[in-house]
Design a protein around this motif. Structure first.
Motif, PDB file in Angstrom:
ATOM      1  N   ALA A 125      29.947 -14.009 -43.302  1.00  0.00           N
ATOM      2  CA  ALA A 125      29.928 -13.796 -41.853  1.00  0.00           C
ATOM      3  C   ALA A 125      30.218 -15.079 -41.092  1.00  0.00           C
ATOM      4  CB  ALA A 125      28.574 -13.235 -41.430  1.00  0.00           C
ATOM      5  N   THR A 126      29.712 -16.192 -41.580  1.00  0.00           N
ATOM      6  CA  THR A 126      29.835 -17.452 -40.837  1.00  0.00           C
ATOM      7  C   THR A 126      30.996 -18.313 -41.338  1.00  0.00           C
ATOM      8  OG1 THR A 126      28.196 -18.479 -42.311  1.00  0.00           O
ATOM      9  CG2 THR A 126      27.385 -17.491 -40.274  1.00  0.00           C
ATOM     10  N   LYS A 134      34.637 -15.296 -34.172  1.00  0.00           N
ATOM     11  CA  LYS A 134      33.429 -15.768 -33.486  1.00  0.00           C
ATOM     12  C   LYS A 134      32.385 -14.659 -33.456  1.00  0.00           C
ATOM     13  CE  LYS A 134      31.589 -17.211 -29.007  1.00  0.00           C
ATOM     14  NZ  LYS A 134      30.540 -18.021 -29.620  1.00  0.00           N
ATOM     15  N   ILE A 135      31.194 -14.985 -33.898  1.00  0.00           N
ATOM     16  CA  ILE A 135      30.089 -14.028 -33.843  1.00  0.00           C
ATOM     17  C   ILE A 135      29.463 -14.092 -32.458  1.00  0.00           C
ATOM     18  CG2 ILE A 135      27.827 -13.406 -34.800  1.00  0.00           C
ATOM     19  CD1 ILE A 135      28.776 -14.659 -37.449  1.00  0.00           C
ATOM     20  N   ARG A 136      29.516 -12.976 -31.758  1.00  0.00           N
ATOM     21  CA  ARG A 136      28.970 -12.953 -30.395  1.00  0.00           C
ATOM     22  C   ARG A 136      27.614 -12.264 -30.312  1.00  0.00           C
ATOM     23  NH1 ARG A 136      33.101  -8.867 -27.366  1.00  0.00           N
ATOM     24  NH2 ARG A 136      34.641 -10.307 -28.233  1.00  0.00           N
ATOM     25  N   THR A 137      27.318 -11.404 -31.313  1.00  0.00           N
ATOM     26  CA  THR A 137      26.056 -10.679 -31.321  1.00  0.00           C
ATOM     27  C   THR A 137      25.579 -10.499 -32.760  1.00  0.00           C
ATOM     28  OG1 THR A 137      26.512  -9.442 -29.283  1.00  0.00           O
ATOM     29  CG2 THR A 137      24.915  -8.487 -30.779  1.00  0.00           C
ATOM     30  N   VAL A 138      24.285 -10.650 -32.963  1.00  0.00           N
ATOM     31  CA  VAL A 138      23.652 -10.303 -34.227  1.00  0.00           C
ATOM     32  C   VAL A 138      22.682  -9.164 -33.941  1.00  0.00           C
ATOM     33  CG1 VAL A 138      22.204 -11.084 -36.141  1.00  0.00           C
ATOM     34  CG2 VAL A 138      23.849 -12.665 -35.090  1.00  0.00           C
ATOM     35  N   GLU A 186      18.147 -14.532 -26.395  1.00  0.00           N
ATOM     36  CA  GLU A 186      19.269 -15.353 -25.929  1.00  0.00           C
ATOM     37  C   GLU A 186      19.317 -16.668 -26.702  1.00  0.00           C
ATOM     38  OE1 GLU A 186      20.785 -17.624 -21.832  1.00  0.00           O
ATOM     39  OE2 GLU A 186      18.736 -16.819 -21.994  1.00  0.00           O
ATOM     40  N   PHE A 187      20.449 -16.916 -27.342  1.00  0.00           N
ATOM     41  CA  PHE A 187      20.717 -18.191 -27.991  1.00  0.00           C
ATOM     42  C   PHE A 187      22.002 -18.770 -27.406  1.00  0.00           C
ATOM     43  CE2 PHE A 187      18.101 -15.916 -31.036  1.00  0.00           C
ATOM     44  CZ  PHE A 187      17.247 -16.896 -31.529  1.00  0.00           C
ATOM     45  N   ASP A 188      22.259 -20.023 -27.649  1.00  0.00           N
ATOM     46  CA  ASP A 188      23.506 -20.622 -27.183  1.00  0.00           C
ATOM     47  C   ASP A 188      24.685 -19.968 -27.893  1.00  0.00           C
ATOM     48  OD1 ASP A 188      22.363 -22.451 -25.417  1.00  0.00           O
ATOM     49  OD2 ASP A 188      22.070 -23.954 -27.001  1.00  0.00           O
ATOM     50  N   GLY A 189      25.547 -19.292 -27.135  1.00  0.00           N
ATOM     51  CA  GLY A 189      26.784 -18.742 -27.682  1.00  0.00           C
ATOM     52  C   GLY A 189      26.696 -17.352 -28.254  1.00  0.00           C
ATOM     53  N   PHE A 190      25.496 -16.780 -28.354  1.00  0.00           N
ATOM     54  CA  PHE A 190      25.391 -15.410 -28.882  1.00  0.00           C
ATOM     55  C   PHE A 190      24.036 -14.816 -28.498  1.00  0.00           C
ATOM     56  CE2 PHE A 190      23.141 -17.777 -32.076  1.00  0.00           C
ATOM     57  CZ  PHE A 190      22.221 -16.893 -32.632  1.00  0.00           C
ATOM     58  N   THR A 191      23.926 -13.510 -28.651  1.00  0.00           N
ATOM     59  CA  THR A 191      22.655 -12.820 -28.473  1.00  0.00           C
ATOM     60  C   THR A 191      22.222 -12.210 -29.798  1.00  0.00           C
ATOM     61  OG1 THR A 191      23.754 -10.753 -27.827  1.00  0.00           O
ATOM     62  CG2 THR A 191      23.089 -12.255 -26.050  1.00  0.00           C
ATOM     63  N   LEU A 192      20.924 -12.055 -29.948  1.00  0.00           N
ATOM     64  CA  LEU A 192      20.370 -11.366 -31.110  1.00  0.00           C
ATOM     65  C   LEU A 192      19.584 -10.172 -30.598  1.00  0.00           C
ATOM     66  CD1 LEU A 192      18.805 -12.867 -34.283  1.00  0.00           C
ATOM     67  CD2 LEU A 192      17.600 -11.037 -33.087  1.00  0.00           C
ATOM     68  N   LEU A 193      19.840  -9.005 -31.165  1.00  0.00           N
ATOM     69  CA  LEU A 193      19.171  -7.779 -30.744  1.00  0.00           C
ATOM     70  C   LEU A 193      18.222  -7.307 -31.834  1.00  0.00           C
ATOM     71  CD1 LEU A 193      22.296  -5.782 -29.442  1.00  0.00           C
ATOM     72  CD2 LEU A 193      20.877  -7.411 -28.180  1.00  0.00           C
ATOM     73  N   TRP A 194      17.064  -6.819 -31.419  1.00  0.00           N
ATOM     74  CA  TRP A 194      16.142  -6.151 -32.335  1.00  0.00           C
ATOM     75  C   TRP A 194      15.915  -4.731 -31.851  1.00  0.00           C
ATOM     76  CZ3 TRP A 194      13.976  -5.357 -36.756  1.00  0.00           C
ATOM     77  CH2 TRP A 194      12.828  -4.559 -36.850  1.00  0.00           C
ATOM     78  N   GLU A 195      15.999  -3.756 -32.774  1.00  0.00           N
ATOM     79  CA  GLU A 195      15.729  -2.353 -32.453  1.00  0.00           C
ATOM     80  C   GLU A 195      14.752  -1.797 -33.470  1.00  0.00           C
ATOM     81  OE1 GLU A 195      19.101   0.180 -32.136  1.00  0.00           O
ATOM     82  OE2 GLU A 195      20.331  -1.300 -31.105  1.00  0.00           O
ATOM     83  N   ASN A 214      34.518 -11.119 -33.509  1.00  0.00           N
ATOM     84  CA  ASN A 214      35.727 -10.624 -32.852  1.00  0.00           C
ATOM     85  C   ASN A 214      36.658  -9.887 -33.804  1.00  0.00           C
ATOM     86  OD1 ASN A 214      35.026 -11.636 -30.336  1.00  0.00           O
ATOM     87  ND2 ASN A 214      36.084 -13.597 -30.652  1.00  0.00           N
ATOM     88  N   LEU A 215      36.621 -10.244 -35.084  1.00  0.00           N
ATOM     89  CA  LEU A 215      37.562  -9.667 -36.048  1.00  0.00           C
ATOM     90  C   LEU A 215      36.928  -8.631 -36.967  1.00  0.00           C
ATOM     91  CD1 LEU A 215      39.410 -12.952 -37.117  1.00  0.00           C
ATOM     92  CD2 LEU A 215      39.941 -11.400 -35.219  1.00  0.00           C
ATOM     93  N   GLY A 216      35.632  -8.564 -36.991  1.00  0.00           N
ATOM     94  CA  GLY A 216      34.967  -7.612 -37.865  1.00  0.00           C
ATOM     95  C   GLY A 216      33.469  -7.805 -37.851  1.00  0.00           C
ATOM     96  N   THR A 217      32.777  -6.963 -38.601  1.00  0.00           N
ATOM     97  CA  THR A 217      31.323  -6.986 -38.648  1.00  0.00           C
ATOM     98  C   THR A 217      30.852  -6.994 -40.097  1.00  0.00           C
ATOM     99  OG1 THR A 217      31.108  -5.798 -36.546  1.00  0.00           O
ATOM    100  CG2 THR A 217      29.219  -5.727 -38.021  1.00  0.00           C
ATOM    101  N   VAL A 218      29.943  -7.895 -40.408  1.00  0.00           N
ATOM    102  CA  VAL A 218      29.286  -7.919 -41.720  1.00  0.00           C
ATOM    103  C   VAL A 218      27.926  -7.252 -41.574  1.00  0.00           C
ATOM    104  CG1 VAL A 218      28.246  -9.372 -43.499  1.00  0.00           C
ATOM    105  CG2 VAL A 218      30.465  -9.989 -42.525  1.00  0.00           C
ATOM    106  N   VAL A 219      27.660  -6.253 -42.405  1.00  0.00           N
ATOM    107  CA  VAL A 219      26.396  -5.529 -42.370  1.00  0.00           C
ATOM    108  C   VAL A 219      25.696  -5.692 -43.709  1.00  0.00           C
ATOM    109  CG1 VAL A 219      25.277  -3.300 -42.035  1.00  0.00           C
ATOM    110  CG2 VAL A 219      27.342  -3.852 -40.744  1.00  0.00           C
ATOM    111  N   VAL A 220      24.420  -6.049 -43.671  1.00  0.00           N
ATOM    112  CA  VAL A 220      23.666  -6.271 -44.902  1.00  0.00           C
ATOM    113  C   VAL A 220      22.265  -5.679 -44.767  1.00  0.00           C
ATOM    114  CG1 VAL A 220      22.981  -8.593 -44.117  1.00  0.00           C
ATOM    115  CG2 VAL A 220      22.854  -8.023 -46.558  1.00  0.00           C
TER     116      VAL A 220
END
Length: 442
Positions: free
Chosen positions: A182-183, A189-193, A299-308, A329-335
């Motif tokens: 992912a990194t 660029k990862i914009r959301t986790v 809120e982090f610098d450059g991205f957000t992290l969501l918890w559900e 922007n190009l894809g999503t890694v799911v684990v």
């Protein structure tokens, strides 16, 4: 909360931060040893809290020939005696039995303890164990308050103890592979986790009347520093985690696991701000105090992290009951605990990143985590789930719950390790002890 009290809390937090250093440290940092373990020497461990994960952790450690369990402790005679019989059958000899963990910690034969008690006990037992010269494997979440988290880190460092927190995804190779992919830049660029836990259990939790304490249960010791209350089965074994006195619901049960992986993947520790909303939306008549439905945004610098989170629903995002998604922007890694894969973005009929088929987890990650702990007892290296990482995850979880309970955004100052200009939130961040128990001094 008076101004002088807020200042004192900020000052204490800053002092603890300076002593404990909650910034991420490499797992190869070495701790001073108060004893050396020879290659052929047995490591004598004890278990405090024998019912669920504590017992699972012990059995995982006992797979290693150098580990020997010499003592068990539990406030419930039924649990203690059942586990003692199982252990004797397994290892061929009796362990010493205790109902008071303080007596167990006086046993100089014991080199390490496993703490599998409810969350509200983790701080006292971990700090007392460190003071007694024991290394510690403590279940997650690290603590039931931010103040306790800071104290526990300070104690581990002061007494030079190896402390592994039971966030065992940190010892899972497939999680590390997923985060490395992912990194690496391959998904842009990862914009959301996104992190989540949708659990199918918990559809029934009826309000029950108070009742007499069951025979053989030292309920006063079970309560410990929690507020005095009549015995109620809803607040006891297992389901204690859905009451604020002892825990923080799904957020501190599963959230610390998944949020921890988001933090590790993005190489961050604590957020700039948190806001949350939810409630008892699925089962409003349940006895639980904690929400069955919750979303929190960090809120982090450059991205957000969501918890559900959701109780009573098993199909979560990406058709997984739990997991972490690094969304670029190009894809999503799911684990999740079972596998990882890549979902490419598509433009003009073409993938924007390579399609990675499902990579399954083929290992027992709990066994890897307990093995890492035992290896670090011998080497005095910081373990994969070092106490600092446990503190980061628990602080994030506590902030999310606090934002929900207060109904507003909370701001966090990582440089001071404290909440910014919010007296009620500052008060909630502190530990309040009852029944003659006092917050340890470090």
């Amino acid at each position: 909360m008076p101004t002088h009290s807020r200042r004192r809390f900020l000052s204490q937090s800053s002092q603890l931060l300076a002593g404990a250093s909650l910034a991420s440290l490499p797992a190869t940092s070495t701790l001073a040893a108060s004893y050396a373990v020879a290659a052929n020497e047995k490591i004598k461990v004890a278990l405090i809290g024998c019912r669920n994960m504590g017992w699972a952790n012990l059995n995982s450690m006992l797979k290693m020939p150098e580990v020997e369990c010499v003592a068990l402790c539990d406030v419930d005679d039924t649990v203690l005696n059942e586990r003692a019989a199982e252990l004797e059958k397994k290892i061929g000899k009796k362990a010493k039995l205790y109902k008071d963990f303080r007596k167990l910690l006086e046993n100089k034969e014991i080199q390490a303890v496993i703490i599998g008690t409810p969350d509200h006990w983790h701080c006292l037992q971990t700090i007392y164990a460190c003071e007694a010269g024991k290394d510690v494997y403590v279940e997650k979440p690290l603590a039931n308050s931010i103040e306790e988290c800071l104290l526990m880190v300070a104690a581990a460092r002061k007494y030079n103890r190896v402390v592994q927190v039971g966030q065992w995804q940190r010892s899972a190779p497939h999680f590390n592979e997923a985060m490395q992919h992912a990194t690496s830049g391959k998904i842009g660029k990862i914009r959301t986790v996104k992190t989540w836990a949708y659990m199918g259990y918990g559809k029934t939790s009826p309000v029950l009347p108070d009742e007499p304490v069951p025979a053989g249960v030292d309920y006063k010791m079970w309560l410990g520093p929690a507020p005095e209350r009549p015995f109620n089965r809803n607040r006891f074994h297992g389901s204690f985690r859905y009451f604020w006195d002892y825990a923080g619901g799904l957020m501190t049960d599963w959230g610390v696991h998944m949020i921890d992986m988001g933090l590790k993947g993005m190489k961050v520790t604590t957020p700039k701000s948190v806001q949350a909303m939810g409630g008892k939306l699925g089962f409003p008549d349940h006895a639980d105090e904690t929400p069955d439905t919750l979303q929190a945004v960090y809120e982090f610098d450059g991205f957000t992290l969501l918890w559900e989170q959701a109780k009573g629903i098993a199909r979560g995002p990406y058709d997984r009951e739990h997991g972490v998604a690094f969304i670029g922007n190009l894809g999503t890694v799911v684990v999740d605990r079972g596998k990882w894969e890549v979902f490419p973005e598509v433009e003009n009929g073409a993938y924007l990143t390579e399609m990675v088929p499902v990579r399954n987890n083929t290992m027992n990650n709990l066994d890897q985590h307990t093995k890492n702990f035992v290896e670090c007892i011998k080497s005095r290296q910081k373990p994969n789930g070092d106490i600092e990482f446990g503190a980061h995850a628990a602080i994030n979880a506590q902030l999310g719950n606090m934002a929900y309970r207060l109904g507003r955004k909370i701001f966090w100052d990582s440089s001071k390790n404290s909440i910014v200009d919010d007296s009620k939130a500052m008060e909630m961040a502190k530990a309040t002890y009852h029944n003659g128990w006092n917050l340890p001094k470090v």
